[in-house]
Design a protein around this motif. Structure first.
Motif, short mmCIF file in Angstrom:
data_model
loop_
_atom_site.label_atom_id
_atom_site.label_comp_id
_atom_site.label_asym_id
_atom_site.label_seq_id
_atom_site.Cartn_x
_atom_site.Cartn_y
_atom_site.Cartn_z
N VAL A 81 0.77 -1.24 -0.05
CA VAL A 81 0.00 0.01 0.21
C VAL A 81 0.83 1.19 0.14
O VAL A 81 0.65 2.04 -0.62
N THR A 82 1.94 1.23 0.78
CA THR A 82 2.70 2.34 0.89
C THR A 82 3.36 2.69 -0.50
O THR A 82 3.59 3.83 -0.92
N ALA B 164 6.92 4.46 -7.21
CA ALA B 164 6.97 3.05 -7.68
C ALA B 164 5.73 2.52 -7.40
O ALA B 164 5.34 1.68 -6.65
N SER B 165 4.58 3.02 -8.24
CA SER B 165 3.29 2.74 -7.91
C SER B 165 2.71 1.69 -8.87
O SER B 165 1.69 1.03 -8.60
N SER B 166 3.39 1.45 -9.88
CA SER B 166 2.77 0.15 -10.89
C SER B 166 3.05 -1.17 -10.01
O SER B 166 4.04 -1.33 -9.48
N TYR B 167 2.03 -2.02 -10.46
CA TYR B 167 2.44 -3.46 -10.04
C TYR B 167 3.59 -4.11 -10.21
O TYR B 167 4.37 -4.72 -9.54
N LEU C 90 10.45 -4.14 -6.56
CA LEU C 90 10.91 -4.04 -5.20
C LEU C 90 10.77 -4.85 -4.12
O LEU C 90 11.53 -5.04 -3.03
N CYS C 91 9.82 -5.74 -3.88
CA CYS C 91 9.56 -6.72 -3.12
C CYS C 91 9.89 -7.98 -3.26
O CYS C 91 9.86 -8.75 -2.43
#
Length: 103
Positions: A14-15, A22-25, A31-32
């Motif tokens: 969510v953050t 870095a808002s794209s899926y 990143l994760c």
């Protein structure tokens, strides 16, 4: 909703999605270090939790809401009387005692 009510993976997704560039899926997945499907699932779970929390809050009693609405209505009535009749005394007892209304 308190942030700690979301698990760390949900909170991170969510953050990243709503509060970073870095808002794209795909960017979040990279990143994760997880597949894009996981990002979608995490964001969906976080939204569901938020909806649940909002429903609980909406169902809770808001004792001061009615009082605030009545006060706002009284102030509105006082302004209407002022505009219509020039009656400044319409504000007596509506505003707090240490407020002086001057024209």
């Amino acid at each position: 909703m308190e942030p700690e009510r979301l698990s760390e993976p949900l909170r991170l997704a969510v953050t990243l999605r709503y509060f970073t560039g870095a808002s794209s899926y795909e960017a979040i997945a990279e990143l994760c270090g997880v597949p894009v499907g996981n990002v979608r699932s995490r964001l969906s779970a976080a939204k569901a939790k938020l909806a649940e929390e909002l429903l609980e809050t909406a169902a809770a009693a808001h004792d001061d809401a009615v009082a605030r609405w009545r006060n706002a209505a009284q102030i509105g009535e006082a302004y209407l009387r002022l505009e219509r009749d020039g009656d400044v005394s319409a504000f007596d007892g509506v505003l707090v005692p240490d407020v002086a209304f001057v024209m």
